[in-house]
Design a protein around this motif. Sequence first.
Motif, PDB file in Angstrom:
ATOM      1  N   ILE A  59       0.830  -1.212   0.000  1.00  0.00           N
ATOM      2  CA  ILE A  59       0.000   0.000   0.000  1.00  0.00           C
ATOM      3  C   ILE A  59       0.860   1.256   0.000  1.00  0.00           C
ATOM      4  O   ILE A  59       0.648   2.185  -0.794  1.00  0.00           O
ATOM      5  N   PHE A  60       1.878   1.294   0.872  1.00  0.00           N
ATOM      6  CA  PHE A  60       2.681   2.510   0.984  1.00  0.00           C
ATOM      7  C   PHE A  60       3.693   2.637  -0.153  1.00  0.00           C
ATOM      8  O   PHE A  60       4.106   3.751  -0.498  1.00  0.00           O
ATOM      9  N   LEU A  61       4.102   1.516  -0.737  1.00  0.00           N
ATOM     10  CA  LEU A  61       4.924   1.591  -1.946  1.00  0.00           C
ATOM     11  C   LEU A  61       4.128   2.272  -3.059  1.00  0.00           C
ATOM     12  O   LEU A  61       4.630   3.168  -3.750  1.00  0.00           O
ATOM     13  N   VAL A 282      -7.617   1.714  -1.959  1.00  0.00           N
ATOM     14  CA  VAL A 282      -8.736   1.139  -1.186  1.00  0.00           C
ATOM     15  C   VAL A 282      -9.080  -0.254  -1.703  1.00  0.00           C
ATOM     16  O   VAL A 282      -9.367  -1.169  -0.920  1.00  0.00           O
ATOM     17  N   PHE A 283      -9.046  -0.428  -3.018  1.00  0.00           N
ATOM     18  CA  PHE A 283      -9.315  -1.745  -3.590  1.00  0.00           C
ATOM     19  C   PHE A 283      -8.332  -2.779  -3.048  1.00  0.00           C
ATOM     20  O   PHE A 283      -8.726  -3.886  -2.654  1.00  0.00           O
ATOM     21  N   PHE A 284      -7.056  -2.438  -3.013  1.00  0.00           N
ATOM     22  CA  PHE A 284      -6.057  -3.375  -2.506  1.00  0.00           C
ATOM     23  C   PHE A 284      -6.298  -3.711  -1.040  1.00  0.00           C
ATOM     24  O   PHE A 284      -6.192  -4.868  -0.633  1.00  0.00           O
ATOM     25  N   MET A 285      -6.625  -2.714  -0.251  1.00  0.00           N
ATOM     26  CA  MET A 285      -6.854  -2.971   1.175  1.00  0.00           C
ATOM     27  C   MET A 285      -8.042  -3.908   1.375  1.00  0.00           C
ATOM     28  O   MET A 285      -7.990  -4.846   2.173  1.00  0.00           O
ATOM     29  N   GLY A 286      -9.116  -3.653   0.635  1.00  0.00           N
ATOM     30  CA  GLY A 286     -10.273  -4.542   0.736  1.00  0.00           C
ATOM     31  C   GLY A 286      -9.961  -5.947   0.270  1.00  0.00           C
ATOM     32  O   GLY A 286     -10.393  -6.934   0.880  1.00  0.00           O
ATOM     33  N   SER A 382      -0.387  -6.644  -8.604  1.00  0.00           N
ATOM     34  CA  SER A 382      -0.535  -5.218  -8.292  1.00  0.00           C
ATOM     35  C   SER A 382      -0.430  -4.353  -9.534  1.00  0.00           C
ATOM     36  O   SER A 382      -1.174  -3.373  -9.689  1.00  0.00           O
ATOM     37  N   ALA A 383       0.495  -4.698 -10.433  1.00  0.00           N
ATOM     38  CA  ALA A 383       0.684  -3.897 -11.646  1.00  0.00           C
ATOM     39  C   ALA A 383      -0.587  -3.856 -12.491  1.00  0.00           C
ATOM     40  O   ALA A 383      -0.915  -2.823 -13.091  1.00  0.00           O
TER      41      ALA A 383
END
Length: 428
Positions: A59-61, A282-286, A382-383
């Motif tokens: 997330i922070f990257l 937000v999508f990644f966190m969910g 992620s990409a």
Amino acid sequence: MRPFVALAIFGLAFFYIATEKAGKVKVVLIGAAAMLVLGLAPGTEVFFSEHEGIDWNVIFLLLGMMIVIGIIKQTGVFDYLGIWAAKRSRGRPYRLMVLLMLITAVASPFLDNVTTIMLVAPVTIVVCERLRIAPQPYLIAEVLASNIGGAATLIGDPPNIIIGSRAGLSFNDFLVHMTPIVVVVFVLFVVLTRFLFRKDLRYNPEQVAAILALQERRAIRDPWLLARCLAVLAVMVAGFTLHSVIHLEPSLVALIGAGVMVLVAKTDVGEVLREVEWSTLVFFMGLFVMVSGLVHTGVIETIGDWAVSAIGDRYLLAATALLFGSGILGAFFDNIPYVATMTPVVEGVVEQGPDPRTGQALWWAFALGADFGGNGTAIAASANVVALGIASRSGHHITFWQFTRYGVVVTALSISLAWVYVWLRYFV
């Protein structure tokens, strides 16, 4: 019962994402909430657990690099690169696609594929808009190239960092064992794109003439700001490359670099933050919370244990299962949380191996399957998610199936070639 409920929630969410019957951010937030309310995810531990929670490094990257790209965009360098690429390719669509894929594949092993996509995608959109051609095929080809190229090194793809740490594999180990097959796969992929995207590669001579008449140097709006930004970016790249020496995670390097770039740019922070793809974060966190439900209820562990018992001492079968299984499962669960969850399972299989060579073969099969499987669907890596977010924000929406239909073909080719490579190198 709990594992079945968790699997049902994840499957239903994946269905809505795949069919685009609802916004993907809305879907993952509802799915994550359902996991937490029903006690399927580990409560507040989802914010702190390394194996059963949100991967804040990812997330922070992403956040740090989004801020960096937002500042660099103000210099006009993306317009410069867009005009340069269009002129160098002389507007020929396939030549342009190969050039952009080559830039992406060469940069991904050293910048990591997420960062590379953040840099290349805006350039691609500028190029395509100037040539009056659809950028979607070019963006898809770049993402596929980034996932292939990123597999070559320890820092090129986040799953490699996890595997290298757990297996004790160095940067040089990845270069020696992963780079040869990555080069072969990429060359064949370049040839394949000529046929995969043949309907989209249309030459527009009128727009090319206009592009060739442009002076790319005039696109640079602030040379001094660009010089300062490039200096900071160079230090960040060195930090990414030497993260195992300086003991700073890539996410920290990205955040520190973003902070320094904000200082040297003397720009409006509010304006920069508007460039951040908040919906992607937000999508990644969910998604991480939903995957944590599968981990917490033992779904993924059960799959791994079943695989170990089914394999026994048949290590070629084990390598085959890890390669193809990781390619398939990683495509559905996102390869970062998938790898984080499955590395202990693979470590257990490796410990039962008869010798170190066989153990390494299993690790490389696992890494290749997870990396190449990242091309399998639009949410497999992620990409992929970042590229689709950038495309959507620019008004060039890419659907789940538009990406996935190409990703499946490339994944099948990549993993098949990787299996031949593993078999010839470690078992013959």
